[in-house]
Design a protein around this motif. Structure first.
Motif, PDB file in Angstrom:
ATOM      1  N   ALA A 291       0.811  -1.212   0.000  1.00 44.45           N
ATOM      2  CA  ALA A 291       0.000   0.000   0.000  1.00 44.45           C
ATOM      3  C   ALA A 291       0.847   1.265   0.000  1.00 44.45           C
ATOM      4  CB  ALA A 291      -0.922   0.013   1.220  1.00 44.45           C
ATOM      5  N   GLY A 292       2.157   1.106   0.110  1.00 45.38           N
ATOM      6  CA  GLY A 292       3.055   2.259   0.159  1.00 45.38           C
ATOM      7  C   GLY A 292       4.379   1.830   0.740  1.00 45.38           C
ATOM      8  N   GLY A 293       5.298   2.753   0.819  1.00 44.31           N
ATOM      9  CA  GLY A 293       6.582   2.396   1.385  1.00 44.31           C
ATOM     10  C   GLY A 293       7.550   3.553   1.364  1.00 44.31           C
ATOM     11  N   SER A 294       8.659   3.359   2.065  1.00 44.96           N
ATOM     12  CA  SER A 294       9.690   4.395   2.140  1.00 44.96           C
ATOM     13  C   SER A 294      11.045   3.727   2.328  1.00 44.96           C
ATOM     14  CB  SER A 294       9.413   5.352   3.302  1.00 44.96           C
ATOM     15  OG  SER A 294       9.447   4.652   4.542  1.00 44.96           O
ATOM     16  N   ALA A 295      12.099   4.472   2.087  1.00 43.30           N
ATOM     17  CA  ALA A 295      13.455   3.966   2.257  1.00 43.30           C
ATOM     18  C   ALA A 295      14.304   5.026   2.939  1.00 43.30           C
ATOM     19  CB  ALA A 295      14.068   3.598   0.909  1.00 43.30           C
ATOM     20  N   CYS A 296      15.246   4.583   3.747  1.00 44.08           N
ATOM     21  CA  CYS A 296      16.147   5.520   4.409  1.00 44.08           C
ATOM     22  C   CYS A 296      17.465   4.829   4.720  1.00 44.08           C
ATOM     23  CB  CYS A 296      15.527   6.085   5.690  1.00 44.08           C
ATOM     24  SG  CYS A 296      15.314   4.869   7.008  1.00 44.08           S
ATOM     25  N   LEU A 297      18.460   5.617   5.073  1.00 39.95           N
ATOM     26  CA  LEU A 297      19.783   5.109   5.447  1.00 39.95           C
ATOM     27  C   LEU A 297      20.070   5.449   6.898  1.00 39.95           C
ATOM     28  CD1 LEU A 297      21.925   6.185   2.362  1.00 39.95           C
ATOM     29  CD2 LEU A 297      21.100   3.890   2.897  1.00 39.95           C
ATOM     30  N   GLN A 298      20.781   4.551   7.557  1.00 41.68           N
ATOM     31  CA  GLN A 298      21.268   4.801   8.906  1.00 41.68           C
ATOM     32  C   GLN A 298      22.786   4.658   8.893  1.00 41.68           C
ATOM     33  OE1 GLN A 298      19.223   2.273  11.704  1.00 41.68           O
ATOM     34  NE2 GLN A 298      17.192   2.970  11.090  1.00 41.68           N
ATOM     35  N   PRO A 299      23.533   5.755   9.013  1.00 35.52           N
ATOM     36  CA  PRO A 299      24.995   5.688   8.957  1.00 35.52           C
ATOM     37  C   PRO A 299      25.593   5.204  10.267  1.00 35.52           C
ATOM     38  CG  PRO A 299      24.302   7.948   9.312  1.00 35.52           C
ATOM     39  CD  PRO A 299      23.036   7.136   9.134  1.00 35.52           C
ATOM     40  N   VAL A 300      26.772   4.608  10.189  1.00 29.63           N
ATOM     41  CA  VAL A 300      27.470   4.184  11.411  1.00 29.63           C
ATOM     42  C   VAL A 300      28.311   5.307  11.981  1.00 29.63           C
ATOM     43  CG1 VAL A 300      27.537   1.792  10.621  1.00 29.63           C
ATOM     44  CG2 VAL A 300      29.525   3.266  10.226  1.00 29.63           C
ATOM     45  N   SER A 301      28.516   6.389  11.192  1.00 29.67           N
ATOM     46  CA  SER A 301      29.325   7.511  11.664  1.00 29.67           C
ATOM     47  C   SER A 301      28.901   8.770  10.941  1.00 29.67           C
ATOM     48  CB  SER A 301      30.819   7.247  11.408  1.00 29.67           C
ATOM     49  OG  SER A 301      31.087   7.259  10.014  1.00 29.67           O
ATOM     50  N   GLN A 302      29.437   9.885  11.395  1.00 34.24           N
ATOM     51  CA  GLN A 302      29.240  11.147  10.695  1.00 34.24           C
ATOM     52  C   GLN A 302      30.579  11.864  10.602  1.00 34.24           C
ATOM     53  OE1 GLN A 302      26.419  13.378  12.987  1.00 34.24           O
ATOM     54  NE2 GLN A 302      27.852  13.850  14.644  1.00 34.24           N
ATOM     55  N   PRO A 303      30.778  12.671   9.535  1.00 33.98           N
ATOM     56  CA  PRO A 303      32.065  13.376   9.416  1.00 33.98           C
ATOM     57  C   PRO A 303      32.295  14.290  10.606  1.00 33.98           C
ATOM     58  CG  PRO A 303      30.809  13.488   7.372  1.00 33.98           C
ATOM     59  CD  PRO A 303      29.884  12.939   8.412  1.00 33.98           C
ATOM     60  N   GLY A 304      33.516  14.242  11.131  1.00 32.17           N
ATOM     61  CA  GLY A 304      33.874  15.096  12.250  1.00 32.17           C
ATOM     62  C   GLY A 304      34.891  16.135  11.821  1.00 32.17           C
ATOM     63  N   ALA A 305      35.482  16.771  12.793  1.00 34.13           N
ATOM     64  CA  ALA A 305      36.473  17.798  12.511  1.00 34.13           C
ATOM     65  C   ALA A 305      37.719  17.180  11.894  1.00 34.13           C
ATOM     66  CB  ALA A 305      36.832  18.534  13.808  1.00 34.13           C
TER      67      ALA A 305
END
Length: 617
Positions: A291-305
């Motif tokens: 009836a519908g759907g969505s997609a997303c990503l879950q990262p293990v990290s994020q860019p830091g300094a």
């Protein structure tokens, strides 16, 4: 108003959550074996924590849940280079057992070592392993993978209803047979991605599957390019397919620049992300429907300094423990002595300045080929050597550069110089083919308008491992000119000429002149779509891994190579009054003094954690 057929029977609603990984390349732990240090930006061990959280969320919401992988998990990080005496399942299979994967598709690199090796690994697989567009050339031969699978899952919030029937298919580039020609010769046949997927999906729907999920080891085609390798958009448009997990090109999808009409996810590479597809279901007329759907990503990290990564997920202790012995053995093996280098080697400036590591690899190739060509008809041809960087940042992130200190070398340094387990090959080519070869390589660069500033030097959509440098020649690359070839090898601008001053031993290369060129098996097998090499004569050589050639060259088991005494082959042609932005890793700051004074000025870090330099062209 009430009544009527549409309101006569209530519909029941539920959800199916699809959790996906792809292109792990055996980065199962959060560790960089080349630099021998933790790397919080990668690792299935961190994704495993996200998997646990996603499963708990699905259970809490009453959703069914499956975990799938989309291929290219076996080849890559040293953890996957299992020694012959190693016992028990392959580390990737052991990880799949621990995490209880429900299905896995195959990628092109999973066939690098041939069918027998693949069968040995997959015999311990805890789930169906699939490939829908490869089949046995001999119809009577059993294969270690299936064409499709059907997963039955009860929707927890609707326990009294029949389980949802999920058909799963898997496709990969048909070019796999060419890329792995030596390992697969005559054993398999390949069908096109779209044709095979459509047929198999229709069959699964006809057999009663409620949904079809495509594990698609394919990415986005270049604009106007050939989609036989990267067919994700065409695949997602098939009416018979309800959701797609993409891969192969190491992109992260969904992305605003690439909208899809149905849920599509591509979770990066090396364990950088978990992909999550949420499918909304309804039960009516005796079956489940989307009836519908969505997609997303879950990262293990994020860019830091300063280009570092900040972890967002901890390593899963159960998986870390399960792989502890493999990890220890790999570290020990990677510390084995392998020789000495009087100079530091790094790839931070590989797209605009000399790369000593690339020089070493090219010279080792040439030295090995020179010995093997003795006594053949090609012995008297001028010998060149083509090499391309393996670590250049790109989609692997700002820490993904070769960086080896002067002094003693060990096995991890050799692997750092030659990330892929390619074999040595040699071809005979004409001067005209050489020029076109270099024009194809020079497509890496953006066209830089004279008098401009601030434009990025290289095109992020062109793969850095297709930037071949041909040692033994001298030439310039004029980035003010348009590219001659597209990333797919199509002729874009017949009159374009980025390659200037092409010479051998100080004399212009004649179009009819013949050369022998040492190069890797990936390029000879069609990797990178260098179509001018399709007509090149392949010179027979016994199988030799390039990593072994480098070790033999460093150790003096191969003779000194004349190419080592020649100047670096290429440089950018001057474009007065013009500058461009080069993107590199934060470690480049330690080597900035190697560049000519006034060539490069630091601009700081961009949002992806890469260090930018303003280059005076």
């Amino acid at each position: 108003m009430t009544g009527g057929p549409a309101a006569s029977k209530p519909r029941s609603a539920g959800e199916l959550h699809v959790l996906a990984t792809t292109d792990l390349h055996c980065n199962l732990l959060s560790h960089d074996y080349y630099a021998n240090r933790p790397d919080p930006a990668i690792g299935l061990s961190r994704v495993a924590t996200l998997i646990s959280q996603a499963r708990a969320e699905a259970a809490q919401s009453g959703a069914a849940c499956i975990l799938v992988d989309n291929g290219d998990g076996l080849q890559g990080a040293p953890l996957g280079d299992v020694l012959p005496q190693a016992s028990g399942p392959h580390p990737l299979v052991r990880a799949f057992q621990v995490l209880e994967y429900d299905a896995a598709g195959l990628g092109n690199h999973d066939f690098d070592s041939g069918l027998e090796a693949l069968a040995n690994v997959l015999q311990d697989a805890p789930c169906p392993v699939l490939c829908s567009n490869l089949s046995a050339a001999d119809p009577g031969r059993a294969l270690p993978f299936a064409a499709s699978a059907v997963l039955e899952r009860t929707v927890p919030c609707c326990p009294d209803l029949p389980p949802v029937q999920i058909g799963v298919i898997s496709v990969l580039p048909p070019q796999t047979l060419a890329w792995c020609r030596q390992a697969l010769e005559g054993q398999l046949r390949a069908d096109g991605i779209i044709e095979a997927a459509a047929e198999r999906a229709r069959q699964l729907k006809a057999e009663g599957c409620d949904l079809v999920l495509a594990l698609a080891h394919t990415g986005l085609a270049a604009a106007g390019g050939d989609s036989s390798e990267n067919a994700l958009e065409d695949l997602a448009a098939l009416a018979e397919i309800d959701a797609v997990v993409g891969g192969h090109t190491h992109l992260t999808l969904p992305h605003p620049d690439h909208p899809f009409a149905k849920p599509v996810v591509m979770p990066g590479a090396h364990g950088s992300h978990l992909g999550v597809i949420r499918l909304e279901l309804e039960y009516a007329a005796g079956g489940w429907q989307m009836a519908g759907g969505s997609a997303c990503l879950q990262p293990v990290s994020q860019p830091g300094a300063a280009g570092t990564a900040t972890p967002l997920a901890k390593e899963d202790p159960v998986l870390v423990q399960a792989l502890a012995e493999d990890h220890t053995r790999t570290q020990e093996r990677m510390q084995e002595p392998a020789g000495h280098s009087p100079v530091a080697m790094h790839s931070y400036f590989t797209f605009f300045a000399p790369d000593r590591g690339l020089t070493l690899a090219a010279c080792a190739q040439a030295a090995a080929a020179r010995v093997l060509l003795r006594g053949t008809a090609a012995e008297d041809l001028p010998l060149l050597s083509a090499a391309a960087p393996g670590k250049f940042g790109g989609r692997s992130g700002p820490q993904s550069y070769t960086d080896i200190a002067a002094g003693g070398l060990c096995a991890r340094n050799i692997a750092d110089l030659q990330v892929f387990p390619n074999e040595l090959r040699a071809v005979a080519v004409t001067g005209a083919q050489l020029r076109d070869w270099l024009e194809m390589s020079a497509g890496l660069f953006n066209r830089i308008a004279p008098g401009s500033s601030g434009q990025r030097l290289t095109d992020p959509l062109r793969a850095g491992h297709n930037f071949d440098v041909i040692f033994g020649l001298s030439y310039r690359i004029d980035v003010s000119q348009p590219p001659r070839y597209s990333a797919s090898g199509d002729l874009l601008n017949p009159e374009a000429a980025r390659i200037t001053d092409l010479c051998w031993q100080g004399r212009p290369v004649d179009p009819g002149q013949r050369f022998a060129v040492a190069l890797n098996s990936y390029r000879v097998s069609g990797g990178g779509r260098f179509r001018m090499l399709e007509e090149a004569e392949v010179l027979p050589l016994p199988p030799v891994r390039i990593r072994q050639a480098i070790r033999d060259y460093i150790a003096g088991r191969l003779p000194p190579e004349p190419l080592a005494e020649m100047p670096y082959p290429w440089q950018l042609a001057p474009v007065p009054g013009t500058s461009a932005v080069a993107v590199t890793g934060p470690g480049a700051a330690e080597h900035l003094q190697e560049l000519p004074a006034g060539l490069a000025a630091p601009r700081g870090f961009n949002s992806g954690g890469f260090w930018e330099l303003e280059l005076q062209l």
